[in-house]
Scaffold this motif. Structure first.
Motif, PDB file in Angstrom:
ATOM      1  N   HIS A   1       0.836  -1.199   0.000  1.00 23.99           N
ATOM      2  CA  HIS A   1       0.000   0.000   0.000  1.00 23.99           C
ATOM      3  C   HIS A   1       0.872   1.250   0.000  1.00 23.99           C
ATOM      4  O   HIS A   1       0.624   2.205  -0.745  1.00 23.99           O
ATOM      5  CB  HIS A   1      -0.932   0.007   1.213  1.00 23.99           C
ATOM      6  N   ALA A   2       1.929   1.252   0.793  1.00 24.57           N
ATOM      7  CA  ALA A   2       2.829   2.402   0.841  1.00 24.57           C
ATOM      8  C   ALA A   2       3.508   2.627  -0.504  1.00 24.57           C
ATOM      9  O   ALA A   2       3.718   3.771  -0.927  1.00 24.57           O
ATOM     10  CB  ALA A   2       3.868   2.205   1.939  1.00 24.57           C
ATOM     11  N   ALA A   3       3.857   1.534  -1.197  1.00 26.10           N
ATOM     12  CA  ALA A   3       4.581   1.646  -2.461  1.00 26.10           C
ATOM     13  C   ALA A   3       3.689   1.994  -3.638  1.00 26.10           C
ATOM     14  O   ALA A   3       4.124   2.687  -4.569  1.00 26.10           O
ATOM     15  CB  ALA A   3       5.306   0.329  -2.755  1.00 26.10           C
ATOM     16  N   LEU A   4       2.430   1.522  -3.621  1.00 23.24           N
ATOM     17  CA  LEU A   4       1.604   1.569  -4.826  1.00 23.24           C
ATOM     18  C   LEU A   4       0.390   2.478  -4.749  1.00 23.24           C
ATOM     19  O   LEU A   4      -0.100   2.924  -5.787  1.00 23.24           O
ATOM     20  CB  LEU A   4       1.114   0.154  -5.173  1.00 23.24           C
ATOM     21  N   ALA A   5      -0.121   2.707  -3.564  1.00 25.79           N
ATOM     22  CA  ALA A   5      -1.456   3.297  -3.470  1.00 25.79           C
ATOM     23  C   ALA A   5      -1.481   4.634  -2.744  1.00 25.79           C
ATOM     24  O   ALA A   5      -2.508   5.035  -2.208  1.00 25.79           O
ATOM     25  CB  ALA A   5      -2.407   2.312  -2.776  1.00 25.79           C
ATOM     26  N   GLY A   6      -0.352   5.340  -2.737  1.00 25.40           N
ATOM     27  CA  GLY A   6      -0.325   6.633  -2.070  1.00 25.40           C
ATOM     28  C   GLY A   6      -1.006   7.728  -2.875  1.00 25.40           C
ATOM     29  O   GLY A   6      -1.311   7.574  -4.061  1.00 25.40           O
ATOM     30  N   VAL A   7      -1.233   8.863  -2.240  1.00 26.02           N
ATOM     31  CA  VAL A   7      -1.817  10.016  -2.911  1.00 26.02           C
ATOM     32  C   VAL A   7      -0.869  10.473  -4.017  1.00 26.02           C
ATOM     33  O   VAL A   7       0.345  10.568  -3.824  1.00 26.02           O
ATOM     34  CB  VAL A   7      -2.055  11.160  -1.908  1.00 26.02           C
ATOM     35  N   GLY A   8      -1.430  10.746  -5.189  1.00 26.88           N
ATOM     36  CA  GLY A   8      -0.618  11.164  -6.320  1.00 26.88           C
ATOM     37  C   GLY A   8      -0.138  10.019  -7.187  1.00 26.88           C
ATOM     38  O   GLY A   8       0.521  10.248  -8.204  1.00 26.88           O
ATOM     39  N   ASP A   9      -0.450   8.782  -6.802  1.00 23.50           N
ATOM     40  CA  ASP A   9       0.007   7.614  -7.554  1.00 23.50           C
ATOM     41  C   ASP A   9      -1.059   7.065  -8.506  1.00 23.50           C
ATOM     42  O   ASP A   9      -0.931   5.956  -9.007  1.00 23.50           O
ATOM     43  CB  ASP A   9       0.428   6.495  -6.596  1.00 23.50           C
ATOM     44  N   GLU A  10      -2.100   7.855  -8.740  1.00 23.14           N
ATOM     45  CA  GLU A  10      -3.211   7.338  -9.540  1.00 23.14           C
ATOM     46  C   GLU A  10      -2.790   6.942 -10.961  1.00 23.14           C
ATOM     47  O   GLU A  10      -3.356   6.012 -11.541  1.00 23.14           O
ATOM     48  CB  GLU A  10      -4.325   8.395  -9.611  1.00 23.14           C
ATOM     49  N   ARG A  11      -1.786   7.627 -11.518  1.00 19.45           N
ATOM     50  CA  ARG A  11      -1.424   7.361 -12.911  1.00 19.45           C
ATOM     51  C   ARG A  11      -0.875   5.956 -13.117  1.00 19.45           C
ATOM     52  O   ARG A  11      -0.958   5.425 -14.228  1.00 19.45           O
ATOM     53  CB  ARG A  11      -0.390   8.391 -13.377  1.00 19.45           C
ATOM     54  N   ARG A  12      -0.319   5.347 -12.079  1.00 19.76           N
ATOM     55  CA  ARG A  12       0.259   4.015 -12.268  1.00 19.76           C
ATOM     56  C   ARG A  12      -0.812   2.975 -12.584  1.00 19.76           C
ATOM     57  O   ARG A  12      -0.505   1.900 -13.091  1.00 19.76           O
ATOM     58  CB  ARG A  12       1.066   3.584 -11.044  1.00 19.76           C
ATOM     59  N   TRP A  13      -2.079   3.283 -12.321  1.00 23.89           N
ATOM     60  CA  TRP A  13      -3.175   2.338 -12.568  1.00 23.89           C
ATOM     61  C   TRP A  13      -3.868   2.582 -13.901  1.00 23.89           C
ATOM     62  O   TRP A  13      -4.840   1.893 -14.231  1.00 23.89           O
ATOM     63  CB  TRP A  13      -4.196   2.424 -11.437  1.00 23.89           C
ATOM     64  N   THR A  14      -3.377   3.528 -14.696  1.00 22.75           N
ATOM     65  CA  THR A  14      -4.063   3.919 -15.932  1.00 22.75           C
ATOM     66  C   THR A  14      -4.322   2.733 -16.848  1.00 22.75           C
ATOM     67  O   THR A  14      -5.416   2.580 -17.400  1.00 22.75           O
ATOM     68  CB  THR A  14      -3.239   4.976 -16.694  1.00 22.75           C
ATOM     69  N   TYR A  15      -3.321   1.881 -17.024  1.00 21.98           N
ATOM     70  CA  TYR A  15      -3.427   0.783 -17.993  1.00 21.98           C
ATOM     71  C   TYR A  15      -3.733  -0.554 -17.335  1.00 21.98           C
ATOM     72  O   TYR A  15      -3.561  -1.608 -17.958  1.00 21.98           O
ATOM     73  CB  TYR A  15      -2.153   0.696 -18.816  1.00 21.98           C
ATOM     74  N   LEU A  16      -4.186  -0.523 -16.091  1.00 20.63           N
ATOM     75  CA  LEU A  16      -4.651  -1.735 -15.416  1.00 20.63           C
ATOM     76  C   LEU A  16      -6.164  -1.663 -15.277  1.00 20.63           C
ATOM     77  O   LEU A  16      -6.743  -0.577 -15.174  1.00 20.63           O
ATOM     78  CB  LEU A  16      -3.980  -1.871 -14.046  1.00 20.63           C
TER      79      LEU A  16
END
Length: 210
Positions: free
Chosen positions: A29-44
């Motif tokens: 959660h700390a690595a993947l789901a922090g505030v500002g990390d929304e773009r990493r989920w764009t293509y999932l």
């Protein structure tokens, strides 16, 4: 063909442990789901997650999916999980599988450990399990994923148009694959690149991969 087991895949900079939501959720959660990390989920097809409980509920479902084998990517020094990876579309009868559900946090992206994690997955599939074909698929608009596949030696096999609909939009899927006859040469290239001698005292590569 060898069956999948709950083995840890260990390398010099990273190891892959079978995903355990109870122990891996806090660092993931700390690595993947922090505030500002929304773009990493764009293509999932899932994420981002509004709350930690939403993320943990999804992680439970992800780990429990019997159609895939999922791993937490663990930094060898810190012992913390920095990303996720899975085997999916597993067809033991013909010896084919896919590496996917890749989601790496900022500390893991574009690192030696990220490359080594994928090398470990490829080596386990071909050398330990005896698979004949390993696939990589992504949205054709996902440039970083396509460059990563090509850097690792996956061969482009074409675009499947209108292949999926996710998050309210069409996906044309880019297909890549490595087959068993190509793997020995690619394994040697990856091992040469990953060798400590290829990195200077600051950890910078001396020779590029790809």
């Amino acid at each position: 063909r060898v069956l999948f087991r709950s083995v840890t895949l260990s390398g010099r900079t990273v190891c892959l442990q079978r995903l355990d939501p109870t122990s891996h959720a806090p660092s993931l959660h700390a690595a993947l789901a922090g505030v500002g990390d929304e773009r990493r989920w764009t293509y999932l097809s899932y994420g981002p997650f509004p709350t930690r409980s939403d993320f943990e509920a999804w992680l439970e479902r992800h780990a429990a999916d019997s159609a895939q084998i999922s791993y937490a990517v663990i930094d060898a020094v810190s012992g913390q999980a920095g990303g996720l990876a899975s085997y999916l579309r597993i067809d033991a009868a013909v010896g084919s599988l896919e590496i996917g559900h890749l989601c790496f946090g900022p500390a893991l992206q574009r690192t030696t450990a990220a490359t080594e994690a994928l090398y470990l997955l490829l080596g386990h599939a071909f050398d330990a399990l005896g698979y004949r074909r390993c696939e990589w698929k992504c949205d054709h608009l996902n440039g970083p994923s396509r460059r990563a596949a090509e850097r690792l030696g996956f061969r482009f096999e074409g675009i499947h148009r209108n292949a999926r609909v996710y998050k309210g939009r069409n996906r044309d899927t880019a297909w890549y694959a490595i087959i068993d006859s190509e793997w020995p040469a690619l394994r040697q290239q990856l091992e040469t690149w990953l060798a400590p001698a290829n990195f200077d005292s600051a950890g910078q590569q001396r020779r590029r991969l790809g």
